[in-house]
Scaffold this motif. Structure first.
Motif, mmCIF file in Angstrom:
data_model
loop_
_atom_site.group_PDB
_atom_site.id
_atom_site.type_symbol
_atom_site.label_atom_id
_atom_site.label_comp_id
_atom_site.label_asym_id
_atom_site.label_seq_id
_atom_site.Cartn_x
_atom_site.Cartn_y
_atom_site.Cartn_z
ATOM 1 N N PHE A 403 4.919 -41.139 0.015
ATOM 2 C CA PHE A 403 5.424 -39.995 -0.241
ATOM 3 C C PHE A 403 6.447 -39.626 0.842
ATOM 4 O O PHE A 403 6.452 -39.904 1.841
ATOM 5 C CB PHE A 403 4.278 -38.902 -0.486
ATOM 6 N N GLY A 404 7.228 -38.534 0.584
ATOM 7 C CA GLY A 404 8.303 -38.219 1.352
ATOM 8 C C GLY A 404 8.808 -36.713 1.082
ATOM 9 O O GLY A 404 9.955 -36.654 0.601
ATOM 10 N N LEU A 405 7.992 -35.871 1.172
ATOM 11 C CA LEU A 405 8.255 -34.504 0.710
ATOM 12 C C LEU A 405 9.105 -33.361 1.568
ATOM 13 O O LEU A 405 10.279 -33.200 1.865
ATOM 14 C CB LEU A 405 7.373 -33.821 -0.274
ATOM 15 N N GLN A 406 7.919 -33.186 2.543
ATOM 16 C CA GLN A 406 8.263 -32.237 3.669
ATOM 17 C C GLN A 406 7.428 -32.500 4.757
ATOM 18 O O GLN A 406 6.477 -32.956 4.597
ATOM 19 C CB GLN A 406 8.436 -30.913 3.532
ATOM 20 N N ALA A 407 7.996 -32.268 5.917
ATOM 21 C CA ALA A 407 7.168 -32.397 7.181
ATOM 22 C C ALA A 407 7.289 -31.437 8.045
ATOM 23 O O ALA A 407 8.210 -30.790 8.239
ATOM 24 C CB ALA A 407 7.663 -33.985 7.954
ATOM 25 N N GLY A 408 6.213 -31.042 8.868
ATOM 26 C CA GLY A 408 6.244 -30.028 9.911
ATOM 27 C C GLY A 408 5.954 -30.451 11.176
ATOM 28 O O GLY A 408 5.294 -31.480 11.393
ATOM 29 N N ILE A 409 7.022 -30.178 12.273
ATOM 30 C CA ILE A 409 6.759 -30.533 13.384
ATOM 31 C C ILE A 409 6.670 -29.331 14.483
ATOM 32 O O ILE A 409 7.601 -28.464 14.582
ATOM 33 C CB ILE A 409 8.142 -31.494 13.809
ATOM 34 N N TRP A 421 14.416 -34.750 12.709
ATOM 35 C CA TRP A 421 15.434 -34.646 11.315
ATOM 36 C C TRP A 421 16.271 -36.073 10.973
ATOM 37 O O TRP A 421 16.382 -36.304 9.799
ATOM 38 C CB TRP A 421 16.420 -33.588 11.906
ATOM 39 N N ASP A 422 16.422 -36.828 12.143
ATOM 40 C CA ASP A 422 17.194 -38.114 11.559
ATOM 41 C C ASP A 422 16.356 -39.204 11.182
ATOM 42 O O ASP A 422 16.847 -40.029 10.330
ATOM 43 C CB ASP A 422 17.800 -38.708 13.231
ATOM 44 N N GLU A 423 14.916 -39.284 11.603
ATOM 45 C CA GLU A 423 14.169 -40.375 11.301
ATOM 46 C C GLU A 423 13.306 -40.056 10.368
ATOM 47 O O GLU A 423 12.845 -41.267 9.650
ATOM 48 C CB GLU A 423 13.602 -40.974 12.624
ATOM 49 N N LEU A 424 12.840 -38.879 10.000
ATOM 50 C CA LEU A 424 11.791 -38.704 8.950
ATOM 51 C C LEU A 424 12.286 -38.981 7.665
ATOM 52 O O LEU A 424 13.148 -38.357 7.347
ATOM 53 C CB LEU A 424 11.065 -37.392 9.343
ATOM 54 N N GLU A 425 11.558 -39.606 6.926
ATOM 55 C CA GLU A 425 12.020 -40.192 5.406
ATOM 56 C C GLU A 425 11.397 -39.154 4.570
ATOM 57 O O GLU A 425 10.430 -39.086 3.873
ATOM 58 C CB GLU A 425 11.601 -41.460 5.096
ATOM 59 N N VAL A 426 11.906 -37.875 4.544
ATOM 60 C CA VAL A 426 11.257 -36.625 3.782
ATOM 61 C C VAL A 426 12.478 -35.805 3.309
ATOM 62 O O VAL A 426 13.780 -35.986 3.951
ATOM 63 C CB VAL A 426 10.400 -35.913 4.628
ATOM 64 N N GLY A 427 12.277 -34.913 2.288
ATOM 65 C CA GLY A 427 13.483 -34.136 1.802
ATOM 66 C C GLY A 427 13.797 -33.092 2.711
ATOM 67 O O GLY A 427 14.696 -32.576 2.763
ATOM 68 N N GLY A 428 12.889 -32.562 3.676
ATOM 69 C CA GLY A 428 12.663 -31.353 4.480
ATOM 70 C C GLY A 428 12.025 -31.643 5.909
ATOM 71 O O GLY A 428 10.764 -32.041 5.588
ATOM 72 N N VAL A 429 12.725 -31.150 7.012
ATOM 73 C CA VAL A 429 11.888 -31.310 8.154
ATOM 74 C C VAL A 429 11.812 -29.626 8.510
ATOM 75 O O VAL A 429 12.762 -28.737 8.719
ATOM 76 C CB VAL A 429 12.605 -31.937 9.086
ATOM 77 N N VAL A 430 10.392 -29.022 8.830
ATOM 78 C CA VAL A 430 10.472 -27.757 9.098
ATOM 79 C C VAL A 430 9.791 -27.791 10.670
ATOM 80 O O VAL A 430 8.700 -28.418 10.919
ATOM 81 C CB VAL A 430 9.342 -26.990 8.282
ATOM 82 N N ILE A 431 10.456 -27.174 11.378
ATOM 83 C CA ILE A 431 10.323 -27.044 12.824
ATOM 84 C C ILE A 431 9.577 -25.596 13.413
ATOM 85 O O ILE A 431 9.850 -24.631 12.910
ATOM 86 C CB ILE A 431 11.750 -27.365 13.936
ATOM 87 N N GLY A 432 8.469 -25.781 14.217
ATOM 88 C CA GLY A 432 7.575 -24.673 14.321
ATOM 89 C C GLY A 432 6.747 -24.009 13.101
ATOM 90 O O GLY A 432 6.436 -22.997 13.536
ATOM 91 N N ASP A 433 6.556 -24.846 12.298
ATOM 92 C CA ASP A 433 5.912 -24.291 10.946
ATOM 93 C C ASP A 433 5.178 -25.522 10.305
ATOM 94 O O ASP A 433 5.508 -26.509 10.537
ATOM 95 C CB ASP A 433 6.730 -23.392 10.430
ATOM 96 N N VAL A 434 4.695 -25.245 9.350
ATOM 97 C CA VAL A 434 3.840 -26.317 8.470
ATOM 98 C C VAL A 434 4.965 -26.622 7.226
ATOM 99 O O VAL A 434 6.059 -25.812 6.956
ATOM 100 C CB VAL A 434 2.665 -25.390 7.823
ATOM 101 N N PRO A 435 4.765 -27.859 6.728
ATOM 102 C CA PRO A 435 5.631 -28.380 5.843
ATOM 103 C C PRO A 435 5.437 -27.641 4.338
ATOM 104 O O PRO A 435 6.232 -27.591 3.669
ATOM 105 C CB PRO A 435 5.168 -29.670 5.504
ATOM 106 N N SER A 436 4.477 -26.693 4.531
ATOM 107 C CA SER A 436 4.215 -25.923 3.399
ATOM 108 C C SER A 436 4.907 -24.673 3.265
ATOM 109 O O SER A 436 4.971 -24.011 2.128
ATOM 110 C CB SER A 436 2.716 -25.306 3.328
ATOM 111 N N TRP A 437 5.932 -24.427 4.249
ATOM 112 C CA TRP A 437 6.747 -23.252 4.095
ATOM 113 C C TRP A 437 8.118 -23.557 3.276
ATOM 114 O O TRP A 437 8.552 -24.563 3.402
ATOM 115 C CB TRP A 437 7.262 -23.088 5.632
ATOM 116 N N ARG A 438 8.332 -22.579 2.321
ATOM 117 C CA ARG A 438 9.550 -22.854 1.300
ATOM 118 C C ARG A 438 10.264 -21.194 1.043
ATOM 119 O O ARG A 438 9.226 -20.324 1.070
ATOM 120 C CB ARG A 438 9.139 -23.504 0.188
#
Length: 476
Positions: A403-409, A421-438
């Motif tokens: 899978f590759g939807l979103q990731a949190g860092i 941001w360059d390397e993660l194979e996902v549609g969105g990278v969220v920094i300082g929060d969870v991938p569940s944020w939208r």
């Protein structure tokens, strides 16, 4: 309170030829209401009506499309508590989460109303070569035509809105199949749309059995298919869709990386939300939690205590955080994965028990890399905790998924942010929060088994429109 029964909407009109779909209260298991079900002949009528509405919808001025969407915003605000209570019953969603989804429904339609009057085009300079001298060029966007939408059970209001609202903004008629387990929210959207002066056939909202819904996918009169749901079903539909473009928003196995130097209390609070809100039934819910070894013990202890403190029970209770999963079958499936991981040597730090459709908020560690609960989409209140020592290796582990939807860092290092941001194979990278944020205007979607294309109102409008070029030659 829910009505005793609900119609479906065929070519803008409520019809109640039967009450064949039973909708259950997901917490009590009791019958909540009955809904009319569409058969293949009705679906065919809806598609024919949408085809007939193509030209009237294309000619509908932008300000009138905006007025329809603004009417919906006003009526959703007026009926917000009704919508939330219906969602709480039909989806088993805790009432606070249900109210939050109603807010997002309103946001999505409001954003669409704004976008409806700014679907523009562009002048293209043609004299970039001697062949282009004396020519001018420009393009605009035109509606793609009748659209087919299939929406899921977990966000039955807002994920339907992410299809319906952009279609109206773009000037596309549509047919919508809401999830059979949670059709009420979509029916209420239809009731409000029916109050407007949209052209006849502009919309149909038709609950139906999956095995009777082939026309939503295969009918060539439909010019786009947008599906949100499971990967297994989504890829099957794409294979059957023929020539039409297909937008797929599918599953996830979202990872969250907690790097050295992170504010642990803040990360714990956000991860608890990300992993367990609405009982974990989100494709961007936090499933894999990767913590730097410098913080691992502290993070494990605080997460464990926080998970144990979550209150489970009746979703109608204002204090409930964990409600039922959508069905006992789904709860058993995920509980079996937890038991499987435990048998393979995993430690259950919190939760791990099930009663019917109620699965405890569960946190695991020492899970085998190839365990189902680590590799598949949990889609429930279960998360897996692991440690890392090297940030680059953690990024590789995030990518170690189909899978590759979103990731949190969680990191404060700008260079690590750029690398993620360059390397993660996902549609969105969220920094300082969870991938569940939208937020509902942003481009949202994934890669790999997570799907194709992007939602978010502006980006959905791009899919629902086509570029049309104009070239003018000046013979003088």
């Amino acid at each position: 309170m829910l009505q005793a029964s609900y119609p479906y909407y065929l070519a803008n009109e409520a019809q109640s030829p039967n009450q064949d779909l039973t909708v259950y209260d997901k917490f009590t298991g009791k019958v909540a209401t009955k809904v009319a079900m569409a058969d293949a002949a009705t679906i065919d009528q809806a598609i024919a009506a949408a085809e007939a509405a193509t030209e009237p919808m294309r000619k509908l001025p932008a300000y009138k499309r905006q007025a329809v969407l603004n009417h919906c915003v006003k009526r959703f605000e007026e009926r917000a508590e009704e919508l939330a209570q219906a969602l709480c019953v039909e989806a088993g969603k805790p009432i606070k989460d249900a109210r939050g989804e109603v807010v997002r429904l309103i946001d999505t339609f409001r954003i669409a109303a704004e976008e409806a009057v700014r679907i523009g085009g562009e002048i293209i300079p043609m004299d970039i070569t001697p062949r282009g001298e004396g020519y001018s060029g420009m393009w605009k966007r035109v509606p793609i035509g009748p659209c087919s939408f299939i929406s899921p059970f977990n966000f039955p209001l807002n994920l339907a809105a992410h299809k319906v609202a952009p279609a109206i903004a773009a000037g596309c008629p549509f047919v919508l199949k809401p999830a059979s387990m949670t059709p009420i929210g979509a029916i209420i959207i239809g009731e409000i749309l029916a109050e407007t002066d949209l052209p006849k056939g502009a919309f149909s909202i038709l609950p139906c059995h999956r095995d009777g819904a082939d026309l939503f996918t295969t009918d060539e009169r439909l010019k786009l298919l947008s599906f949100t749901g499971s990967p297994e079903v989504g890829w099957q539909l794409k294979a059957k869709a023929g020539k039409k473009p297909v937008i797929l928003e599918l599953g996830g196995n979202a990872a969250c990386v907690v790097d050295e130097g992170t504010n642990i209390d803040d990360a714990v609070a956000r991860i608890i939300f990300g992993a367990y809100y609405q009982s974990g039934q989100s494709c961007i819910g936090v499933q894999r939690i990767m913590v730097h070894e410098a913080h691992y013990d502290e993070m494990r202890d605080k997460l464990t205590a926080a998970v144990k403190a979550l209150r489970s029970g009746d979703p109608k209770d204002e204090n409930t955080f964990i409600g039922p999963m959508i069905s006992e079958k789904e709860a058993k499936r995920l509980h079996d994965w937890v038991l499987e991981a435990k048998a393979e040597g995993a430690t259950v730090l919190a939760g791990g028990e099930r009663t019917g459709a109620m699965l405890d908020a569960t946190l695991l560690e020492d899970v085998k890399a190839d365990s189902n609960v680590n590799t598949q989409e949990a889609f429930g209140p279960v998360a897996v905790l692991s440690k890392f020592s090297d940030f680059d290796e953690a990024l590789k582990e995030v990518n170690n998924s189909t899978f590759g939807l979103q990731a949190g860092i969680f990191t404060r290092d700008i260079y690590k942010i750029q690398k993620a941001w360059d390397e993660l194979e996902v549609g969105g990278v969220v920094i300082g929060d969870v991938p569940s944020w939208r937020v509902d205007h942003m481009p949202y979607g994934g890669v790999k088994d997570s799907g194709l294309g992007r939602e978010g109102v502006r980006y959905a409008i791009e899919d629902m429109t086509e570029l049309r070029l104009l070239v003018i030659r000046n013979p003088n």
